[in-house]
Design a protein around this motif. Structure first.
Motif, PDB file in Angstrom:
ATOM      1  N   ASP A 226       0.683  -1.401   0.210  1.00 54.17           N
ATOM      2  CA  ASP A 226       0.162   0.030  -0.047  1.00 54.17           C
ATOM      3  C   ASP A 226       0.911   0.980  -0.058  1.00 54.17           C
ATOM      4  O   ASP A 226       0.837   2.181  -0.280  1.00 54.17           O
ATOM      5  N   ASN A 227       1.904   1.101   0.885  1.00 59.20           N
ATOM      6  CA  ASN A 227       2.941   2.395   0.838  1.00 59.20           C
ATOM      7  C   ASN A 227       3.156   2.628  -0.451  1.00 59.20           C
ATOM      8  O   ASN A 227       3.986   4.015  -0.458  1.00 59.20           O
ATOM      9  N   ALA A 228       4.073   1.799  -1.252  1.00 51.93           N
ATOM     10  CA  ALA A 228       4.774   1.981  -2.464  1.00 51.93           C
ATOM     11  C   ALA A 228       3.325   2.921  -3.509  1.00 51.93           C
ATOM     12  O   ALA A 228       3.185   3.803  -4.106  1.00 51.93           O
ATOM     13  N   LEU A 229       1.854   1.818  -3.820  1.00 53.06           N
ATOM     14  CA  LEU A 229       0.774   2.255  -4.317  1.00 53.06           C
ATOM     15  C   LEU A 229       0.858   3.810  -3.793  1.00 53.06           C
ATOM     16  O   LEU A 229       0.980   4.920  -4.985  1.00 53.06           O
ATOM     17  N   LEU A 230       0.773   4.533  -2.460  1.00 53.00           N
ATOM     18  CA  LEU A 230       0.222   5.693  -2.495  1.00 53.00           C
ATOM     19  C   LEU A 230       1.582   5.952  -2.582  1.00 53.00           C
ATOM     20  O   LEU A 230       1.639   7.874  -3.549  1.00 53.00           O
ATOM     21  N   LEU A 231       2.924   6.264  -2.844  1.00 52.29           N
ATOM     22  CA  LEU A 231       4.678   7.176  -3.126  1.00 52.29           C
ATOM     23  C   LEU A 231       4.456   7.077  -4.482  1.00 52.29           C
ATOM     24  O   LEU A 231       4.731   7.944  -5.587  1.00 52.29           O
ATOM     25  N   GLN A 232       3.629   6.343  -4.862  1.00 54.05           N
ATOM     26  CA  GLN A 232       4.249   6.438  -6.768  1.00 54.05           C
ATOM     27  C   GLN A 232       3.310   7.389  -7.380  1.00 54.05           C
ATOM     28  O   GLN A 232       3.445   8.340  -7.654  1.00 54.05           O
ATOM     29  N   VAL A 233       1.638   7.738  -6.670  1.00 58.09           N
ATOM     30  CA  VAL A 233       0.931   8.832  -6.726  1.00 58.09           C
ATOM     31  C   VAL A 233       1.636  10.342  -6.709  1.00 58.09           C
ATOM     32  O   VAL A 233       1.472  11.391  -7.185  1.00 58.09           O
ATOM     33  N   LEU A 234       2.487  10.222  -5.751  1.00 57.20           N
ATOM     34  CA  LEU A 234       2.128  11.396  -4.869  1.00 57.20           C
ATOM     35  C   LEU A 234       4.600  11.892  -5.327  1.00 57.20           C
ATOM     36  O   LEU A 234       4.603  12.897  -5.462  1.00 57.20           O
ATOM     37  N   THR A 235       4.878  10.414  -6.348  1.00 52.12           N
ATOM     38  CA  THR A 235       6.379  11.793  -6.597  1.00 52.12           C
ATOM     39  C   THR A 235       6.296  12.098  -8.076  1.00 52.12           C
ATOM     40  O   THR A 235       4.810  11.908  -9.045  1.00 52.12           O
ATOM     41  N   GLY A 236       7.724  12.918  -8.019  1.00 53.49           N
ATOM     42  CA  GLY A 236       7.770  13.923  -9.843  1.00 53.49           C
ATOM     43  C   GLY A 236       7.968  14.904  -9.676  1.00 53.49           C
ATOM     44  O   GLY A 236       7.630  15.586  -8.345  1.00 53.49           O
ATOM     45  N   TYR A 237       8.513  15.329  -9.845  1.00 51.99           N
ATOM     46  CA  TYR A 237       9.571  16.985 -10.524  1.00 51.99           C
ATOM     47  C   TYR A 237       8.077  18.051 -10.791  1.00 51.99           C
ATOM     48  O   TYR A 237       7.034  17.448 -10.884  1.00 51.99           O
ATOM     49  N   ASP A 238       8.122  19.074  -9.330  1.00 56.79           N
ATOM     50  CA  ASP A 238       7.422  20.467  -9.106  1.00 56.79           C
ATOM     51  C   ASP A 238       8.052  21.783  -9.239  1.00 56.79           C
ATOM     52  O   ASP A 238       9.136  21.699  -8.184  1.00 56.79           O
ATOM     53  N   ARG A 239       7.711  21.878 -10.229  1.00 58.92           N
ATOM     54  CA  ARG A 239       8.742  23.728 -10.479  1.00 58.92           C
ATOM     55  C   ARG A 239       8.323  23.872  -9.233  1.00 58.92           C
ATOM     56  O   ARG A 239       8.558  25.650  -8.915  1.00 58.92           O
ATOM     57  N   CYS A 240       6.930  24.836  -8.746  1.00 56.07           N
ATOM     58  CA  CYS A 240       6.682  24.736  -7.759  1.00 56.07           C
ATOM     59  C   CYS A 240       7.380  25.325  -6.501  1.00 56.07           C
ATOM     60  O   CYS A 240       7.710  25.284  -5.009  1.00 56.07           O
ATOM     61  N   ASP A 241       8.145  23.677  -6.030  1.00 58.00           N
ATOM     62  CA  ASP A 241       8.870  23.660  -4.823  1.00 58.00           C
ATOM     63  C   ASP A 241      10.484  23.794  -5.241  1.00 58.00           C
ATOM     64  O   ASP A 241      11.104  22.525  -6.386  1.00 58.00           O
ATOM     65  N   PRO A 242      11.189  24.989  -4.577  1.00 61.08           N
ATOM     66  CA  PRO A 242      12.685  24.535  -5.057  1.00 61.08           C
ATOM     67  C   PRO A 242      13.322  23.452  -4.722  1.00 61.08           C
ATOM     68  O   PRO A 242      14.898  23.572  -5.158  1.00 61.08           O
ATOM     69  N   TYR A 243      13.149  23.141  -4.213  1.00 62.05           N
ATOM     70  CA  TYR A 243      14.079  21.168  -3.749  1.00 62.05           C
ATOM     71  C   TYR A 243      13.223  20.135  -4.680  1.00 62.05           C
ATOM     72  O   TYR A 243      14.467  18.856  -4.050  1.00 62.05           O
ATOM     73  N   SER A 244      12.818  20.474  -5.339  1.00 60.88           N
ATOM     74  CA  SER A 244      12.193  19.435  -6.022  1.00 60.88           C
ATOM     75  C   SER A 244      12.931  18.750  -7.266  1.00 60.88           C
ATOM     76  O   SER A 244      13.754  19.133  -7.536  1.00 60.88           O
ATOM     77  N   LEU A 245      13.830  17.327  -6.962  1.00 60.63           N
ATOM     78  CA  LEU A 245      13.954  16.630  -8.201  1.00 60.63           C
ATOM     79  C   LEU A 245      13.498  16.216  -9.223  1.00 60.63           C
ATOM     80  O   LEU A 245      12.183  15.679  -9.278  1.00 60.63           O
ATOM     81  N   ALA A 246      14.289  16.983 -10.195  1.00 60.70           N
ATOM     82  CA  ALA A 246      14.201  16.350 -12.102  1.00 60.70           C
ATOM     83  C   ALA A 246      14.942  15.234 -11.824  1.00 60.70           C
ATOM     84  O   ALA A 246      15.745  15.012 -12.927  1.00 60.70           O
TER      85      ALA A 246
END
Length: 478
Positions: A226-246
């Motif tokens: 379940d944890n992996a399924l939820l994390l999968q949806v949350l991950t990804g680059y976000d230009r609104c977050d200066p610390y976000s990883l591309a």
């Protein structure tokens, strides 16, 4: 139609499969969850805000989409809770503080947008230690959250409501935040799975900060899958977050169920395995044995200056937290929990050169953990060295911890990977003689969450802990 108890104790993956196959109704399951919250939460105090009309509207929309063949994936129609410092447009976000008791954000946090795009139902906002500044979970304007395994014990914090709500089957998953262990500590105390992902892998845009360079957002669930399924949806680059990883995204569930034969698991015994409650030590010995039986290779490793890293983490945390709240402290000096205010004011004691030194030590910490993780694939440690104390308890019976505030014994084993940003997964490893859960922690290389889930799943299956029956107030056993 499944009975209410069976329906609500399904895993996220199980309920998702039932929704996809149209064997269960999102509307009916959500309705039963709201009844469950009405029945159970007055005792546990996990929720701060629930908009039942909005929740049922989202459930009806999800059901219509699924019935029409527009299935969006494993979160479609599934109820997920949010720690109450994750912004929700047109819904209160209180930060566990009277200063924000009626605050309604004008935006959704990026993680909320991702959940909505995946078809998840936001079932409510979950209690948090005031401004997320505490690992005990018993300092909030809404009152303390109580541990479902024993209502006299703390949940841990600061994602206290998130852990308790998932543990007590009031939602199928929740989001928490973690600055020094605030996902993993309550996960361990409440017998669930919590992931602090690699720093920058999940966006923090629209999440009230405690420390800009230590904060993480992550999933809390009842199982590793379940944890992996939820994390999968949350991950990804976000230009609104200066610390976000591309970075190129991957399927973090891809290794779940694969053999762990030959995988090297390191035990950093000089810090992580000292001053443990005896039952925590026994639990770790059992976990190590299970991994060996599953084919993993167990080796001892050394992180030479880890005590120094723990102190440097404190310097950055107290400095950042004071900077976040400095103007608010001056403008509203009387609207704080005394303990939280006292802790915030310690930020005034930090000198500029100490902060600069802490940043240098952080680089050393990254290098030393990287060296350890070149020898092995992951590290295995306890999540917390003690059992869940009583609510408002501030001292423990382990001699080495008696002269310090309880927060440092609770955070001791989780804070180092906030400092380095390494992914860390906590999962249940056993239950103590008094029924309280104990957690084990897996620490991996940057962006290696898939491997943590692979090993975590093998450990989960090997330990085969029996689920609790969720009779509120009654102690549980294996």
């Amino acid at each position: 139609m499944k009975g209410q108890e069976e329906m609500l104790t399904l895993s996220l993956a199980e309920v998702a499969a039932h929704f996809q196959q149209k064997k269960l109704s999102p509307v009916e399951v959500t309705k039963q969850l709201l009844l469950r919250i009405e029945e159970v939460d007055p005792e546990i105090n996990a929720f701060i805000t629930i908009d039942q009309e909005r929740v049922m509207s989202e459930a009806a929309e999800a059901e219509q989409e699924i019935q029409a063949g527009r299935y969006k994936g494993p979160l479609h129609g599934v109820a997920i809770g949010l720690k109450d410092l994750i912004y929700t447009k047109d819904m209160k976000t209180t930060m566990g503080s009277p200063l924000f008791a009626d605050y309604v954000p004008s935006i959704d946090a990026s993680v909320v947008e991702r959940l909505q795009e995946a078809g998840a139902i936001i079932i409510g906002k979950l209690n948090t230690h005031q401004f997320a500044y505490g690992p005990t979970g018993d300092r909030s304007h809404a009152g303390p959250v109580k541990n479902p395994y024993d209502l006299t014990k703390m949940t841990g914090g600061s994602s206290s409501g998130s852990a308790a709500a998932v543990s007590a089957c009031m939602c199928f998953g929740a989001l928490g935040t973690d600055t020094g262990g605030s996902i993993r500590v309550p996960a361990a105390f409440c017998g669930i799975v919590g992931m602090k992902p690699t720093f920058g892998r999940v966006s923090k845009h629209g999440v009230f900060p405690l420390s800009w360079t230590l904060d993480h957002v992550g999933p809390m669930t009842r199982t590793v899958t379940d944890n992996a399924l939820l994390l999968q949806v949350l991950t990804g680059y976000d230009r609104c977050d200066p610390y976000s990883l591309a970075v190129e995204e991957e399927n973090v569930s891809k290794k779940i169920g694969a053999s762990i034969k030959g995988i090297k698991v390191g035990l950093p015994s000089s810090f992580y395995y000292t001053d443990l409650h005896p039952e925590v030590r026994e639990s770790m010995e059992r976990s190590i044995a299970v991994l060996r039986e599953s084919g993993a290779v167990i080796e001892e490793v050394h992180v030479p200056h880890i005590e120094q890293f723990a102190e440097a983490h404190k310097v950055i945390l107290r400095s950042d937290a004071y900077a976040v709240h400095r103007e608010r402290l001056a403008a509203h000096p009387d609207e704080w929990d005394d303990e939280v205010k006292e802790r915030l004011l310690t930020g005034l004691e930090t000198k500029g050169f100490e902060y600069a030194e802490a940043l240098q030590i952080r680089q050393q910490a990254k290098e030393e953990f990287a060296a350890a993780l070149q020898q092995v694939d992951v590290l295995l440690t306890p999540t917390v060295p003690i059992l869940a104390p009583e609510i408002n308890g501030r001292h423990v019976d382990i001699e080495s911890y008696q002269k310090q505030h309880i927060r440092w014994s609770i955070m001791k084993l989780t804070a180092p990977t906030n400092f380095t940003g390494l992914p860390s997964l906590s999962l249940p490893s056993s239950r103590a003689d008094n029924g309280l859960p104990i957690g084990a922690q897996l620490i991996g290389r940057p962006l290696d969450e898939a491997l943590l889930y692979q090993i975590g799943y093998a450990l989960e299956q090997g330990l085969a802990l029996q689920p609790a029956k969720w009779q509120i107030g009654q102690k549980q056993s294996n």
